[in-house]
Design an enzyme around this catalytic site. Structure first.
Site, PDB file in Angstrom:
ATOM      1  N   LYS A  80       0.829  -1.199   0.000  1.00 32.70           N
ATOM      2  CA  LYS A  80       0.000   0.000   0.000  1.00 32.70           C
ATOM      3  C   LYS A  80       0.867   1.253   0.000  1.00 32.70           C
ATOM      4  O   LYS A  80       1.822   1.356   0.774  1.00 32.70           O
ATOM      5  CB  LYS A  80      -0.901  -0.050   1.242  1.00 32.70           C
ATOM      6  CG  LYS A  80      -2.041   0.935   1.273  1.00 32.70           C
ATOM      7  CD  LYS A  80      -2.945   0.611   2.459  1.00 32.70           C
ATOM      8  CE  LYS A  80      -4.200   1.468   2.463  1.00 32.70           C
ATOM      9  NZ  LYS A  80      -5.157   1.019   3.490  1.00 32.70           N
ATOM     10  N   SER A 156      -9.645   1.194   1.945  1.00 28.84           N
ATOM     11  CA  SER A 156      -8.683   2.012   1.249  1.00 28.84           C
ATOM     12  C   SER A 156      -7.536   1.195   0.636  1.00 28.84           C
ATOM     13  O   SER A 156      -6.664   1.761  -0.030  1.00 28.84           O
ATOM     14  CB  SER A 156      -8.093   3.043   2.228  1.00 28.84           C
ATOM     15  OG  SER A 156      -7.410   2.408   3.300  1.00 28.84           O
ATOM     16  N   SER A 180     -10.538  -1.473   5.908  1.00 27.51           N
ATOM     17  CA  SER A 180      -9.783  -1.145   4.704  1.00 27.51           C
ATOM     18  C   SER A 180      -8.995  -2.301   4.105  1.00 27.51           C
ATOM     19  O   SER A 180      -8.488  -2.190   2.993  1.00 27.51           O
ATOM     20  CB  SER A 180      -8.838   0.029   4.983  1.00 27.51           C
ATOM     21  OG  SER A 180      -9.558   1.227   5.096  1.00 27.51           O
TER      22      SER A 180
END
Length: 453
Positions: A80, A156, A180
């Site tokens: 990420k 996310s 997320s």
């Protein structure tokens, strides 16, 4: 050669340790695949080709010399974009940080490198990670779901889930405050783990700027892996869990063994729907069929919410805790009075106690990962109702700091993935991981999406 990209991380690491697969060659093939496939999903936002090939070559030399190697030796992965990686951008999807290049690795990145992984690049996020429904920002654009490009991969960690699903990487590491990891895993048909609170260090995981001070809000936020098999979640957690210095001087950590190794030995708590976030018909049918299949395989099904668990009350407490989390990290500190903070602290501790009592008798708790499958991209941000209903099913594990696995259990008539959430006892992360792993025998597991080629 497409098949090699959908082997498990555990399998390819074993092949490389045995000298039957070249880490450099695999890294090069993976980078070429990103160039070919990524335009269809926009999951990977930056690659580090030279560094990845050098790491792969070093991994091959280590095997040739007979040196000890890590459990994820040579495994290509993405991470990420919010995790600082030395020499790469870490913008958190915000134009405010468009030029920020990290000067050091986050602790998780350091541990993954130590375990032998080859970092290919970073994956897309919504601005400041503040959206569990979609992954889009002004810097990198919108990430598309590899099952249907008209639909969201969630957020996310939407870029990471899409990367793993499309076969661009064997592993991803993400973060989970309000789902997320778990929501994108469900929307993209992969596995995702939110570990028990405090298991994996959060050091370095922060927006660009001066290092943040320590915060006791670590019970709410967690970082964890996404993969195409439950077994790979276990391997990644073993590689990244445990205390940092100076705490590591005083104590060590190990992944506790699972409670059972046969599916028929598990006692499985089950709740498949709730008015607070009612599931769609197709999600409900898939969950119900999954529970029937588990029962036929011999698992003991225990229906209903645990004693002492008020679903609406715990969801509301979770919302308060999220607001408090942001208050501790530079947000509004006037949102609540001190008596309200004390009251909510007591409610959170009561929730933890209720779940602990429940897991004295039940091994895992199965519920929806999301109330719906991936929905179409919006022209404007999603409404409060959708965010509320997505967060509802995330609330229970997050509020009590419990480990939770999002696992694929099937697809809709239109081919979209459906996920279940498997919540486990605190600090017994391998129990829900092993249950998810064993459940593939009767429920199936990951299937490559159309974009995979």
């Amino acid at each position: 050669m497409t098949d090699v990209f959908f082997r498990s991380a555990t399998d390819v690491a074993a092949l490389m340790r045995a000298g039957r697969l070249s880490a450099r060659e695999l890294a090069e093939m993976a980078l070429d695949r990103i160039e070919a496939i990524n335009p269809a999903v926009n999951a990977v936002v930056e690659t580090c080709r030279s560094a990845a090939l050098d790491a792969g070559a070093a991994a091959d030399r280590a095997v040739a010399r007979g040196e000890p190697v890590g459990p994820l030796h040579g495994v290509p992965m993405t991470i990420k974009e919010a995790f600082p990686v030395a020499g790469m951008r870490s913008t958190w999807g915000s134009p405010l940080f468009a030029g920020h290049v990290a000067d050091r690795d986050a602790e998780v990145v350091r541990r993954l490198r130590q375990a032998g992984t080859v970092l290919l690049g970073t994956t897309n996020v919504p601005p400041m990670l503040a959206d569990v429904a979609q992954t889009a920002n002004e810097l990198y654009g919108r990430t598309l779901n590899p099952w249907d490009p008209t639909r969201t991969p969630g957020g996310s960690t939407g870029g990471g889930a899409a990367s793993v699903a499309a076969g661009l990487a064997y592993l991803e590491y993400g973060s989970d405050l309000a789902g997320s990891i778990r929501i994108p895993a469900a929307f993209c048909g992969v596995y995702g783990l939110k570990p028990s609170a405090g298991t994996v260090p959060l050091s370095g995981f922060q927006p660009p700027g001066p290092p943040l001070g320590a915060s006791d809000m670590a019970h709410l936020s967690a970082v964890g892996p996404l993969a195409r098999s439950a077994g790979d979640l276990r391997m990644a957690l073993r590689a990244t869990g445990g205390p940092e210095e100076p705490d590591a001087v005083a104590y060590t950590w190990r992944l506790a063994p699972p409670r059972h190794t046969w599916l028929a030995d598990f006692r499985v708590g089950v709740v498949l729907d709730h008015d607070g976030a009612a599931v769609t018909g197709e999600v409900g049918r898939a969950l119900s069929d999954a529970v029937d299949d588990l029962a036929r395989a011999g698992a003991t099904i225990v229906a209903g919410w645990p004693d002492g668990v008020d679903p609406i009350g715990q969801a509301e407490s979770f919302g308060f805790e999220v607001a408090q989390f942001f208050a501790f990290h530079g947000g509004d500190t006037t949102f609540a009075t001190l008596p309200q903070v004390v009251e909510q602290h007591d409610r959170r501790m009561a929730a933890r106690a209720a779940w602990r009592r429940y897991f004295a008798e039940v091994d895992v708790f199965l519920c929806p990962a999301t109330f719906t499958t991936a929905f179409p991209h919006p022209g404007i941000p999603y409404g409060e109702r959708v965010h509320h209903e997505l967060a509802f099913w995330m609330a229970f594990a997050s509020l009590a700091g419990l480990p939770a696995v999002s696992a694929p259990i099937g697809r809709t008539s239109g081919g979209l993935p459906i996920g279940a959430q498997i919540i486990g006892p605190p600090h017994e992360d391998d129990t829900p991981i092993t249950f998810a792993e064993l459940a593939t025998e009767v429920l199936g597991g990951f299937t490559a999406p159309p974009v995979a080629g």
